[in-house]
Design a protein around this motif. Structure first.
Motif, PDB file in Angstrom:
ATOM      1  N   ARG A 293      -6.123   1.548 -10.126  1.00 41.21           N
ATOM      2  CA  ARG A 293      -6.504   1.637  -8.719  1.00 41.21           C
ATOM      3  C   ARG A 293      -7.574   0.604  -8.366  1.00 41.21           C
ATOM      4  O   ARG A 293      -7.554   0.014  -7.277  1.00 41.21           O
TER       5      ARG A 293
ATOM      6  N   SER B 133       2.254  -1.678 -11.134  1.00 41.35           N
ATOM      7  CA  SER B 133       2.879  -0.433 -10.677  1.00 41.35           C
ATOM      8  C   SER B 133       4.126  -0.049 -11.473  1.00 41.35           C
ATOM      9  O   SER B 133       4.895   0.809 -11.037  1.00 41.35           O
TER      10      SER B 133
ATOM     11  N   LEU C 194       0.826  -1.206   0.000  1.00 41.93           N
ATOM     12  CA  LEU C 194       0.000   0.000   0.000  1.00 41.93           C
ATOM     13  C   LEU C 194       0.861   1.257   0.000  1.00 41.93           C
ATOM     14  O   LEU C 194       0.582   2.235  -0.721  1.00 41.93           O
TER      15      LEU C 194
ATOM     16  N   THR D 158       1.101   4.071  -3.193  1.00 42.16           N
ATOM     17  CA  THR D 158       0.516   5.388  -2.903  1.00 42.16           C
ATOM     18  C   THR D 158       1.560   6.478  -2.727  1.00 42.16           C
ATOM     19  O   THR D 158       1.281   7.655  -2.969  1.00 42.16           O
TER      20      THR D 158
END
Length: 540
Positions: free
Chosen positions: A52, A100, A31, A35
């Motif tokens: 997302r 990512s 996480l 982020t």
């Protein structure tokens, strides 16, 4: 690296609990990565609504699996099932890496965390398969980015060039796969060393001869060695961290539970188990750096041998004192006693001649009691002045034949006595011992057996010679007589201790001393109304 054996079930559950905690930590790191990663690294990938949504689905799924594993940790029975969970972690982390930014994105360090964690959990060669699977995941992610198969419907124009640059992808991927292998090798080496140190520590604690237990301040057992379980006759707990009241649930161990409930820092308890062991328990509080009580340590020592040595020393002191006393008794009493007996005999003859039956009866009592005192003096002298044995080869067969003949010629044998003298065919033909001492040992033991079966309806005595362990021979004399009460049995080899109304209590003490002079051991098993067996172990 070297194989490590699968741990027992409690350790499996500990590993399962550790894996679930590592997974939650890994989830938190993932996480943070997606982020807090700088936009220059991931461009618009993580910012994409589609990305997302996919990440949210992955994180929710992983959180559910982690919670389910924590709740079902007691049902885990095999380390190899945990390997499936580790493979699951590699796959979902690989998917996060793909979402990512691939091999040049910020999620790659998560794979290194999985590799390190697997070496803490998985046994044997299973941890080596994790970097192989992780390398395959990195390779697949790199190939997909080289082929411009992106995780979202994005135009290549909107994707940073660093994410799809072939030279950077290939070089980064090779370096990462090499680093994964090196990290795994290093982690396996460290894990093996930790495992070896743990095994060594456990072996040392198991062979200290003392039981060791550590419990936290909530009463959960953090560690207990096998010696503690053996000394206290406890079955191994199925729970990874059993509670004190569960481990010591037996009624006989109630004093141990009470020991843990006492306030204070140090306590000592003497405990005698049902198996006859004399145990010493020491409880000590353990404190952390801030002076707070964090745990309690219990050590259990078996003092049975020490108590036996103390009894042996006490017996030796008594025998030494008797030696000095016996010499004085022999000098001061034997001659006057002989004169008294002679006078009593003469009075008996005169009383019978004059028809004085009452006087004759009284003088016969005097003669019998004089003979009894004389036997006590002789027993004193034998016990106090036993000479050193003169060993020579003694053939068992003629020796036992002579003992049997001598016993059968004994006057006043119990009616209907069944006497068995047996020589095991596997017994060596000869034994090196002092023949007079060996004869005295046999006759004393048989004499005690005769006294024990006098009031038995079907008296039976068995003399058995058989091979013992480690170049020894065992002479066993058993009977079906009255047996001994516990208070007499415990001190049977102590002088003057006897269950017979007219006994001196010196027979077994003399046997013990003669056997000890031969370097042997003597043991006794007896129960009231269930007979007695005395086993003499002599070196060949």
């Amino acid at each position: 690296m070297g194989d490590r054996p699968d741990p027992i079930h409690p350790e499996v559950r500990i590993a399962a609990r550790l894996l679930s905690l590592l997974r939650l930590l890994l989830l938190a790191l993932a996480l943070a990565v997606v982020t807090l990663a700088p936009a220059s690294e991931t461009g618009n990938l993580v910012a994409s609504e589609q990305i997302r949504e996919r990440l949210a689905v992955v994180f929710i799924l992983v959180a559910l699996v982690a919670v389910g594993q924590v709740m079902g940790v007691r049902r885990v029975r095999s380390m190899r099932k945990l390997a499936v969970h580790v493979a699951f972690d590699v796959l979902w982390v690989g998917y996060v890496i793909y979402l990512s930014g691939g091999v040049v994105g910020p999620g790659v360090p998560l794979l290194f965390a999985v590799v390190l964690g697997s070496n803490l959990i998985l046994p044997g060669r299973l941890p080596f398969m994790v970097p192989v699977l992780a390398s395959a995941i990195l390779g697949i992610s790199g190939v997909l980015y080289l082929a411009r198969v992106l995780p979202a419907e994005l135009s290549p124009v909107n994707v940073p060039r660093a994410l799809v640059d072939p030279q950077r992808i290939v070089s980064t991927m090779v370096a990462q796969i090499g680093a994964l292998v090196l990290v795994d090798l290093l982690a396996q080496y460290l894990g093996r060393r930790l495992h070896e140190e743990r095994v060594l520590t456990d072996e040392l604690l198991d062979h200290l001869g003392e039981g060791v237990l550590v419990a936290d301040r909530h009463g959960r057992v953090l560690y207990s060695n096998s010696e503690l379980l053996r000394l206290l006759d406890i079955e191994p707990a199925q729970d990874a961290e059993p509670r004190i009241d569960v481990l010591f649930a037996s009624e006989s161990l109630a004093p141990v539970r009470e020991l843990f409930a006492r306030p204070g820092e140090t306590h000592v308890l003497r405990l005698r188990t049902a198996g006859g062991r004399s145990l010493s328990l020491h409880l000590k509080a353990l404190y952390g750096r801030r002076g707070r009580r964090v745990a309690t340590a219990l050590t259990v020592s078996d003092e049975t041998a020490l108590r036996a040595l103390e009894r042996e020393a006490e017996r030796s002191e008594r025998l030494a004192a008797m030696g000095e006393m016996a010499a004085g008794i022999a000098h001061e009493v034997r001659n006057p006693l002989a004169s008294l007996r002679g006078c009593a005999q003469e009075l008996a003859h005169l009383s019978e001649r004059w028809g004085k039956d009452d006087a004759a009866s009284l003088t016969r009592i005097m003669i019998d009691e004089s003979d009894r005192v004389g036997r006590i003096i002789e027993d004193f002298l034998r016990l106090a002045r036993t000479r050193q044995p003169e060993s020579r080869a003694i053939a068992w067969h003629p020796f036992l034949t002579d003992i049997e003949r001598q016993v059968r010629l004994t006057p006043d044998l119990p009616a209907g006595l069944e006497l068995q003298v047996a020589l095991d065919p596997a017994t060596p033909a000869t034994v090196h011992a002092d023949e007079d001492h060996l004869r005295q040992i046999c006759l004393n033991l048989i004499g005690n057996a005769l006294d024990a079966v006098r009031e038995i309806a079907a008296p039976r005595i068995r003399v058995q010679v058989e091979p013992g362990a480690e170049s020894t021979v065992v002479l066993a004399v058993s009977d079906n007589g009255c047996g001994m009460p516990p208070e007499v049995r415990e001190r049977a080899f102590t002088p003057f201790v006897t269950s017979k109304s007219r006994g001196t209590g010196l027979g077994l003490a003399l046997v013990h001393r003669l056997v000890a002079q031969h370097g042997g051991e003597v043991g006794l098993r007896s129960e009231p109304d269930a007979g007695t067996t005395v086993r003499v172990v002599l070196p060949l």
